[in-house]
Design a protein around this motif. Structure first.
Motif, PDB file in Angstrom:
ATOM      1  N   LEU A  33       0.818  -1.222   0.000  1.00 20.11           N
ATOM      2  CA  LEU A  33       0.000   0.000   0.000  1.00 20.11           C
ATOM      3  C   LEU A  33       0.846   1.263   0.000  1.00 20.11           C
ATOM      4  O   LEU A  33       0.535   2.227  -0.694  1.00 20.11           O
ATOM      5  N   TRP A  34       1.926   1.262   0.796  1.00 19.19           N
ATOM      6  CA  TRP A  34       2.675   2.510   0.984  1.00 19.19           C
ATOM      7  C   TRP A  34       3.300   3.047  -0.287  1.00 19.19           C
ATOM      8  O   TRP A  34       3.673   4.200  -0.344  1.00 19.19           O
ATOM      9  N   THR A  35       3.365   2.224  -1.337  1.00 17.62           N
ATOM     10  CA  THR A  35       3.910   2.724  -2.611  1.00 17.62           C
ATOM     11  C   THR A  35       2.808   3.246  -3.538  1.00 17.62           C
ATOM     12  O   THR A  35       3.104   3.834  -4.571  1.00 17.62           O
ATOM     13  N   VAL A  36       1.563   3.002  -3.182  1.00 12.19           N
ATOM     14  CA  VAL A  36       0.466   3.341  -4.105  1.00 12.19           C
ATOM     15  C   VAL A  36      -0.664   4.143  -3.459  1.00 12.19           C
ATOM     16  O   VAL A  36      -1.588   4.577  -4.146  1.00 12.19           O
ATOM     17  N   ARG A  37      -0.620   4.369  -2.139  1.00 10.89           N
ATOM     18  CA  ARG A  37      -1.764   4.939  -1.432  1.00 10.89           C
ATOM     19  C   ARG A  37      -2.188   6.306  -1.976  1.00 10.89           C
ATOM     20  O   ARG A  37      -3.377   6.583  -2.138  1.00 10.89           O
ATOM     21  N   ASP A  38      -1.198   7.157  -2.253  1.00 11.02           N
ATOM     22  CA  ASP A  38      -1.473   8.514  -2.746  1.00 11.02           C
ATOM     23  C   ASP A  38      -2.451   8.534  -3.910  1.00 11.02           C
ATOM     24  O   ASP A  38      -3.447   9.245  -3.891  1.00 11.02           O
ATOM     25  N   GLY A  39      -2.147   7.739  -4.937  1.00 13.99           N
ATOM     26  CA  GLY A  39      -2.990   7.699  -6.117  1.00 13.99           C
ATOM     27  C   GLY A  39      -4.296   6.960  -5.879  1.00 13.99           C
ATOM     28  O   GLY A  39      -5.321   7.299  -6.454  1.00 13.99           O
ATOM     29  N   LEU A  40      -4.243   5.947  -5.034  1.00 12.76           N
ATOM     30  CA  LEU A  40      -5.425   5.101  -4.807  1.00 12.76           C
ATOM     31  C   LEU A  40      -6.458   5.763  -3.922  1.00 12.76           C
ATOM     32  O   LEU A  40      -7.650   5.546  -4.091  1.00 12.76           O
ATOM     33  N   MET A  41      -5.982   6.524  -2.948  1.00 14.30           N
ATOM     34  CA  MET A  41      -6.890   7.130  -1.974  1.00 14.30           C
ATOM     35  C   MET A  41      -6.639   8.629  -1.905  1.00 14.30           C
ATOM     36  O   MET A  41      -6.143   9.140  -0.907  1.00 14.30           O
ATOM     37  N   PRO A  42      -6.980   9.328  -2.991  1.00 13.20           N
ATOM     38  CA  PRO A  42      -6.718  10.768  -3.056  1.00 13.20           C
ATOM     39  C   PRO A  42      -7.628  11.518  -2.079  1.00 13.20           C
ATOM     40  O   PRO A  42      -8.659  10.980  -1.664  1.00 13.20           O
ATOM     41  N   VAL A  43      -7.271  12.730  -1.728  1.00 12.27           N
ATOM     42  CA  VAL A  43      -8.086  13.527  -0.800  1.00 12.27           C
ATOM     43  C   VAL A  43      -9.421  13.895  -1.432  1.00 12.27           C
ATOM     44  O   VAL A  43     -10.396  14.142  -0.727  1.00 12.27           O
ATOM     45  N   ALA A  44      -9.480  13.924  -2.766  1.00  8.25           N
ATOM     46  CA  ALA A  44     -10.724  14.178  -3.504  1.00  8.25           C
ATOM     47  C   ALA A  44     -10.566  13.485  -4.856  1.00  8.25           C
ATOM     48  O   ALA A  44      -9.439  13.191  -5.272  1.00  8.25           O
TER      49      ALA A  44
END
Ligand code: GTQ
Ligand code: FE2
Length: 363
Positions: A33-44
């Motif tokens: 997860l830690w390599t992909v979280r940004d794109g997968l779970m964006p703030v909006a």
């Protein structure tokens, strides 16, 4: 005392171990997860589809050229030319969930019967002479009308006129594709019904305001009404603006009349996955800025408007189509007034409780 040499060596050993771990993750079909979280779970939402406008005066001549060059028949099924969002290269999709296409049927042409799990509607910008036969019920297509083809209903189109006809198709094809939910079946090769009644059986049974036939006690998922006629839509919008002029509450916001096409058995959206609306801006009206989760496509039915999509202005007129991706701020204004048809994927988002909206300029 710090032993620099051994620290560097330890770092290298650790780096190598880490590299090996990622390689082994990959080989094992794993992804941390830690390599992909940004794109997968964006703030909006971060849609790949972009706001885009397709001018009618470019679309129509291209559709007519297809009419001259490309036969309509079994296999290809329809001479439909899809809006392809530049943010979704290679896909014939207007947005992540919505198919929008211009369908061209030449004089006396027939588009053969088939059915599919995808829900569909047709909105008629102009012309007449085509009947679409939906589950054996012939439905006339005329200017300003909205016609429904719910999922798994048989349908074929036939042009009885000596002139070509063009209309807008909207379907949930991309949603069906994403959900691996698509089924398709061919019908007979020959036209099954050549009759051309002024009113379909579905309209004769259902198109009486506020009156439900008692033979139909059970609610249905999709609307049983095959067509919503322009005379009714126009009258409803006119009445809203008149009521507002008389000081009564009837509008979405000042100068903005709007109706939703609904299933008369439930009052909910006419199709399970597609929201269908007509909007009228009075001369000089301007809407608030609004954004919502889920995407939409608009077609200007008449008049001209300025549309602000994510801060960029677009001048649009009759026939022009625009795609609005999820969470993209939209506002409209029209100096001389305009009617705009809109469809969206809102029912799907609402069914999943993923719907959100925001009115006012984003902070
Ligand atoms: O008219 O049946 O634009 O099946 C795409 C798929 C139209 C139709 C489209 C279809 C149709
Ligand atoms: Fe179809």
């Amino acid at each position: 005392m710090v032993d620099l040499d051994s620290e560097a060596a330890a770092g290298t050993v650790q780096d190598r171990a880490l590299q090996q771990l990622y390689t082994d993750f990959d080989t094992a079909g794993l992804k941390p997860l830690w390599t992909v979280r940004d794109g997968l779970m964006p703030v909006a939402p971060t849609p790949r589809a972009v706001p885009h406008v397709w001018p009618w005066d470019r679309l129509l001549p291209l559709a007519a050229r297809a009419g001259d060059l490309v036969p309509v028949g079994r296999g290809g099924e329809r001479r439909a030319i899809a809006l392809a969002n530049p943010g979704l290269p290679g896909d014939p999709f207007a947005t992540a969930t919505l198919w929008a296409a211009v369908q061209y049927l030449g004089p006396r042409e027939v588009a053969p019967a088939h059915r599919h799990s995808q829900n569909a509607f047709r909105f008629v910008l102009d012309g007449e002479g085509v009947w679409t036969v939906v589950d054996g019920d012939p439905v006339a297509m005329r200017r300003g009308d909205l016609l429904l083809t719910p999922g798994w209903a048989w349908h074929e189109h036939h042009n009885t006129a000596d002139t070509a006809m063009v209309w807008l198709d909207g379907l949930d094809i991309p949603l069906n594709a994403q959900l691996d939910a698509g089924f398709f079946e061919f019908g007979p090769d020959q036209l099954t019904d050549t009759s051309t009644p002024a009113a379909s059986r579905g309209e004769r049974l259902w198109a009486h305001p506020g009156l439900r036939p008692l033979s139909a006690e059970a609610d249905t998922v999709h609307s049983p009404l095959p067509a919503y006629r322009w005379t009714h839509t126009d009258a409803a919008l006119t009445a809203q603006l008149e009521l507002a002029d008389e000081g009564h509450p009837a509008l979405v916001e000042p100068g903005h009349a709007a109706v939703r096409f609904v299933n008369p058995t439930t009052g909910r959206d006419a199709l399970a996955t597609l929201r269908l609306e007509m909007h009228r801006l009075a001369a000089g009206a301007a809407t608030a800025t609004r954004r919502e989760v889920g995407s939409s496509v608009w077609q200007v039915f008449s008049g001209q408007a300025t549309v602000l999509l994510d801060g960029r202005e677009h001048q649009v007129g009759t026939g022009d189509l625009l795609a609005v991706p999820s969470w993209c701020p939209v506002s409209l204004r029209s100096p001389d007034g305009a009617d705009l048809f809109r469809f969206s994927d809102a029912p799907s988002y609402q069914a999943l409780h993923l719907d959100r909206h925001q009115v006012g300029d984003p902070a």
